[in-house]
Design a protein around this motif. Structure first.
Motif, PDB file in Angstrom:
ATOM      1  N   ASN A  59      -1.889 -84.369 -57.575  1.00 15.33           N
ATOM      2  CA  ASN A  59      -1.836 -85.460 -58.564  1.00 15.33           C
ATOM      3  C   ASN A  59      -0.803 -86.520 -58.213  1.00 15.33           C
ATOM      4  O   ASN A  59      -0.010 -86.943 -59.053  1.00 15.33           O
ATOM      5  CB  ASN A  59      -1.551 -84.912 -59.967  1.00 15.33           C
ATOM      6  CG  ASN A  59      -2.792 -84.311 -60.575  1.00 15.33           C
ATOM      7  OD1 ASN A  59      -3.901 -84.721 -60.244  1.00 15.33           O
ATOM      8  ND2 ASN A  59      -2.623 -83.337 -61.427  1.00 15.33           N
ATOM      9  N   PHE A 111       1.119 -79.353 -59.395  1.00 13.18           N
ATOM     10  CA  PHE A 111      -0.271 -79.015 -59.696  1.00 13.18           C
ATOM     11  C   PHE A 111      -1.032 -78.638 -58.429  1.00 13.18           C
ATOM     12  O   PHE A 111      -0.649 -79.009 -57.323  1.00 13.18           O
ATOM     13  CB  PHE A 111      -0.976 -80.202 -60.361  1.00 13.18           C
ATOM     14  CG  PHE A 111      -0.293 -80.676 -61.600  1.00 13.18           C
ATOM     15  CD1 PHE A 111      -0.506 -80.036 -62.816  1.00 13.18           C
ATOM     16  CD2 PHE A 111       0.580 -81.754 -61.567  1.00 13.18           C
ATOM     17  CE1 PHE A 111       0.132 -80.478 -63.964  1.00 13.18           C
ATOM     18  CE2 PHE A 111       1.211 -82.187 -62.702  1.00 13.18           C
ATOM     19  CZ  PHE A 111       0.997 -81.546 -63.905  1.00 13.18           C
ATOM     20  N   LEU A 137       0.021 -90.466 -57.172  1.00 10.91           N
ATOM     21  CA  LEU A 137      -0.629 -91.763 -57.373  1.00 10.91           C
ATOM     22  C   LEU A 137      -1.083 -92.289 -56.018  1.00 10.91           C
ATOM     23  O   LEU A 137      -0.289 -92.367 -55.083  1.00 10.91           O
ATOM     24  CB  LEU A 137       0.342 -92.767 -58.002  1.00 10.91           C
ATOM     25  CG  LEU A 137       0.889 -92.402 -59.389  1.00 10.91           C
ATOM     26  CD1 LEU A 137       1.764 -93.534 -59.910  1.00 10.91           C
ATOM     27  CD2 LEU A 137      -0.242 -92.130 -60.360  1.00 10.91           C
ATOM     28  N   PHE A 156       6.639 -80.412 -63.037  1.00 14.08           N
ATOM     29  CA  PHE A 156       5.309 -79.825 -62.812  1.00 14.08           C
ATOM     30  C   PHE A 156       4.870 -79.983 -61.360  1.00 14.08           C
ATOM     31  O   PHE A 156       5.074 -81.035 -60.750  1.00 14.08           O
ATOM     32  CB  PHE A 156       4.260 -80.533 -63.668  1.00 14.08           C
ATOM     33  CG  PHE A 156       4.299 -80.157 -65.108  1.00 14.08           C
ATOM     34  CD1 PHE A 156       3.727 -78.962 -65.536  1.00 14.08           C
ATOM     35  CD2 PHE A 156       4.892 -80.997 -66.038  1.00 14.08           C
ATOM     36  CE1 PHE A 156       3.746 -78.627 -66.874  1.00 14.08           C
ATOM     37  CE2 PHE A 156       4.917 -80.656 -67.372  1.00 14.08           C
ATOM     38  CZ  PHE A 156       4.359 -79.470 -67.800  1.00 14.08           C
ATOM     39  N   ASP A 163       1.376 -74.768 -61.004  1.00  9.02           N
ATOM     40  CA  ASP A 163       0.064 -74.244 -61.371  1.00  9.02           C
ATOM     41  C   ASP A 163      -0.777 -74.142 -60.096  1.00  9.02           C
ATOM     42  O   ASP A 163      -1.214 -75.160 -59.567  1.00  9.02           O
ATOM     43  CB  ASP A 163      -0.568 -75.198 -62.390  1.00  9.02           C
ATOM     44  CG  ASP A 163      -1.915 -74.695 -62.884  1.00  9.02           C
ATOM     45  OD1 ASP A 163      -2.219 -73.505 -62.636  1.00  9.02           O
ATOM     46  OD2 ASP A 163      -2.645 -75.489 -63.493  1.00  9.02           O
ATOM     47  N   ARG A 179       8.920 -84.733 -56.706  1.00  6.65           N
ATOM     48  CA  ARG A 179       8.751 -85.424 -57.978  1.00  6.65           C
ATOM     49  C   ARG A 179       9.132 -84.503 -59.141  1.00  6.65           C
ATOM     50  O   ARG A 179       9.743 -84.934 -60.121  1.00  6.65           O
ATOM     51  CB  ARG A 179       7.300 -85.883 -58.123  1.00  6.65           C
ATOM     52  CG  ARG A 179       7.022 -86.642 -59.409  1.00  6.65           C
ATOM     53  CD  ARG A 179       5.574 -87.053 -59.508  1.00  6.65           C
ATOM     54  NE  ARG A 179       4.700 -85.886 -59.535  1.00  6.65           N
ATOM     55  CZ  ARG A 179       3.386 -85.921 -59.292  1.00  6.65           C
ATOM     56  NH1 ARG A 179       2.808 -87.065 -58.993  1.00  6.65           N
ATOM     57  NH2 ARG A 179       2.676 -84.828 -59.345  1.00  6.65           N
ATOM     58  N   GLN A 212      -3.849 -79.814 -57.473  1.00  3.87           N
ATOM     59  CA  GLN A 212      -4.411 -80.998 -56.805  1.00  3.87           C
ATOM     60  C   GLN A 212      -3.361 -82.075 -56.520  1.00  3.87           C
ATOM     61  O   GLN A 212      -3.693 -83.234 -56.347  1.00  3.87           O
ATOM     62  CB  GLN A 212      -5.534 -81.595 -57.650  1.00  3.87           C
ATOM     63  CG  GLN A 212      -6.742 -80.693 -57.836  1.00  3.87           C
ATOM     64  CD  GLN A 212      -7.409 -80.319 -56.524  1.00  3.87           C
ATOM     65  OE1 GLN A 212      -7.319 -81.046 -55.546  1.00  3.87           O
ATOM     66  NE2 GLN A 212      -8.036 -79.160 -56.481  1.00  3.87           N
ATOM     67  N   SER A 247      -3.640 -70.446 -68.352  1.00  2.66           N
ATOM     68  CA  SER A 247      -3.481 -71.906 -68.345  1.00  2.66           C
ATOM     69  C   SER A 247      -2.966 -72.406 -69.692  1.00  2.66           C
ATOM     70  O   SER A 247      -2.126 -73.306 -69.754  1.00  2.66           O
ATOM     71  CB  SER A 247      -4.806 -72.582 -68.032  1.00  2.66           C
ATOM     72  OG  SER A 247      -5.198 -72.249 -66.727  1.00  2.66           O
TER      73      SER A 247
END
Lengths: 409, 239
Positions: B93, B89, B95, B87, B165, B153, B91, B45
């Motif tokens: 992420n 992720f 909005l 990126f 990730d 995105r 989760q 990480s």
């Protein structure tokens, strides 16, 4: 462009949480509304007191016993103003339109079986003009009334109503302290004007009063005592010099040494006004300051919510940073959010404040005057609070490390 | 494309200095699709946040797309992230209460030049197969669809590196395989450089090269000669 985007982002974040946003701005709304409304009420009260004093008559100068400059509690009883003082002033002063010496005392008034307790004023034929009272019917007292000590009286509008209940009072008789007086004139209705109420007046010739009514209390060292002397200056410019000359003449007449405090006061209407408006202005500022404290409390509430919001949106902040938001852009976003809240609260609060002022005016409580000053002041105070209490949460948000923020659970 | 040379990252915890990364060096060529593997606590990480310009190394050199980035300040790093790195992720992420379109637009609002933004956002959503879901908010989308929005995105700035990730970590295996298909398509058809950070050997096997990190050091750096073509194999234990 960045600012525009920040405002857009801020509005989106705020509308996403409508309930919380509206509760948050409630503090600011109440604070601003209180400032605007209380200042408006204070200003309205000041204006109404001022206008009622101005209604007494223009360029009016009062001479009275006791030293008002040295405080109301000064030895008011030690000095008196007498008829001799009046004659000295009258024969020495120039630039004066009218003089009115008067003596006031309360007596029992009888008309048939009714009995009242009222103040009786003894004065000269100049009294009505000096006080700007107008006769509605009948005549003024004359010099010959005074010389012959005629038992005649002029009644205020309300007194005439009370005593004669709609009958024409002219020529009718009533009793003051058991002595019969006949009515020679009635005044026009004037409405309350603060201190002396013209509508409650019972005016008798000064000499009649001294011999028939006022008795030994109105006599001191063989001289007749006066409650007041009213003088009207011919113009506002001569008021100050008249006051100075009067003081000089009275000090001489009262045989005061140069270092002795005066036992009388000569006061212009302007001095009354400025003293009173000083008091009401202080009161208005005081009210505004109390309301300002509630604004401050509202600001702390906003800071609290913004700190919660930053914590809640830690991952969002991390993400924004990951996709390229600079520290300043995050700072700006949260600052704009806080300022948007306070500006919104400020606008709503101003509307509420104007509403309260309008309501008070409409319900005839106090005629409130909303001033642009109070609006600008409370609004900029609200924005300043937004900036002040917004900076810390925004700074916290901007300082988050992107990786740690993204991992925040 | 991307070179790290003898990178070290130290964290101070109380009186101890922890070497999260200890002399890591490798080069990734343009158009590679690689996996960085390692158990938790291995430093993968930390490596990812340095490669993603979210953090700077304590020592060592890092050259990304011709620019030395190890000495840049916060604002310069933010700009690099905005221009060169996408990126994804675990989760997602995204909005919340924000449409897919606006989520994908987010990186562009921080970009300096901004022509044809709408078209770029639409293209990115088309690329991940969500051209018809632009107005949907995350809560109206499935997990796989949400991650596709996140990928759109990441792609919207045309980044040099797409960095993911544990992108399939929060998804079921079938949806995970669909996402791997998407990554492989982007790699094959668009020549997109992809770095996957994962602890899952099955996912790592879909890439052409696997770097294993253990205790902050590179344990192995091997070419995967025959990567799994997504959809042809099921993970062990799956139905």
């Amino acid at each position: 462009m960045i600012i525009f985007q920040s405002i857009q982002a801020a509005l989106r974040a705020l509308t996403a949480n409508k309930m919380r946003s509206s509760l948050t701005i409630l503090g600011i709304v109440i604070g601003v509304a209180a400032v605007v409304a209380l200042m408006a009420l204070g200003n309205g009260a000041t204006a109404s007191i001022t206008s009622s004093i101005e209604g007494i008559g223009s360029n009016l100068i009062y001479v009275m016993a006791g030293d008002m400059q040295g405080g109301i509690s000064g030895d008011a009883s030690s000095g008196v103003v007498t008829l001799k003082d009046y004659n000295i002033l009258k024969s020495n002063l120039s630039n004066i339109n009218g003089f009115a010496p008067l003596y006031q005392a309360a007596f029992t008034i009888n008309q048939e079986k009714e009995s009242y307790r009222k103040s009786v004023t003894g004065s000269t034929e100049d009294f009505l003009e000096v006080r700007a009272y107008t006769i509605a019917s009948g005549r003024n007292i004359t010099a010959s009334d005074r010389r012959s000590e005629n038992k005649v009286a002029i009644l205020g509008f309300q007194t005439a109503e009370d005593l004669f209940a709609g009958l024409n009072p002219l020529g009718r008789k009533f009793k003051i302290n058991g002595i019969s007086f006949s009515v020679i004139g009635v005044l026009e209705e004037k409405g309350s004007s603060g201190f002396d109420n013209a509508d409650d007046l019972i005016l008798v010739p000064l000499e009649t009063g001294y011999t028939k009514l006022f008795g030994s209390a109105s006599m001191q060292n063989g001289d007749r005592v006066l409650s007041n002397i009213y003088m009207t200056a011919d113009s506002a410019d001569s008021v100050d010099s008249i006051i100075e000359q009067s003081k000089f003449l009275l000090r001489k007449s009262h045989q005061l040494a140069a270092n002795e405090d005066a036992d009388f006061s000569v006061i212009s209407q302007d001095m009354f006004l400025s003293t009173l408006s000083g008091v009401t202005t202080t009161l208005t500022i005081f009210l505004g300051a109390i309301a300002g404290i509630s604004l401050l409390v509202g600001g702390i509430g906003i800071m609290n919510i913004m700190l919660v919001s930053v914590t809640e949106r830690t991952r969002e902040i991390g993400l924004r940073k990951a996709v390229g938001a600079r520290k300043n852009q995050i700072l700006l976003q949260f600052l704009v959010e806080t300022i948007t809240l306070t500006v919104l609260g400020g606008i709503i609060g101003i509307l509420f404040g104007i509403g309260i002022a309008w309501l008070s005016t409409t319900l005839n409580l106090i005629t409130a005057q909303v001033t642009l000053n109070s609006i600008i002041m409370s609004f900029s105070f609200a924005v300043a609070i937004g900036v002040f209490f917004g900076i810390y949460p925004a700074y916290r948000a901007a300082s988050l490390h992107p990786m740690e923020a993204l991992r925040y659970e | 494309m991307l070179t790290v040379e003898n990178i070290t990252k130290e964290f101070v915890m109380g009186e101890n200095i922890i070497h999260a990364l200890d002399g890591v060096s490798f080069t990734i060529q343009e158009g590679e699709m690689i996996a960085i593997m390692g158990p938790s606590g291995s430093g993968k990480s930390t490596l990812m946040s340095i490669l993603g310009c979210l953090d700077v190394p304590t020592k060592g050199k890092y050259i990304l797309d011709g620019e030395a980035v190890e000495k840049l300040n916060d604002n310069q790093l933010a700009d690099i992230r905005n221009r060169k790195i996408g990126f994804v992720f675990q989760q997602f992420n995204l909005l919340a209460r924000t449409s897919a379109y606006d989520n994908v637009m987010l990186p562009l609002t921080y970009a300096s030049n901004g022509k044809n933004k709408r078209e770029i956002v639409r293209n990115a959503l088309d690329k991940v197969g969500l051209g018809d879901r632009m107005g949907h908010t995350p809560s109206e989308l499935s997990g796989g669809q949400q991650q596709r929005v996140a990928i759109a995105r990441a792609l919207v700035n045309n980044p040099a590196i797409l960095m993911a990730d544990e992108p399939t970590g929060a998804l079921d295996s079938k949806t995970g395989i669909e996402l791997m298909t998407l990554f492989q398509e982007l790699h094959r058809n668009e020549g997109q450089t992809v770095i996957l950070v994962t602890h899952d050997p099955f996912i790592a096997n879909h890439t052409n090269r696997i770097i294993k990190i253990i205790d902050g050091k590179i344990a192995s750096d091997e070419i995967n000669p025959v990567p799994v073509v997504a959809g042809t194999l099921r993970p062990e234990g799956a139905d």
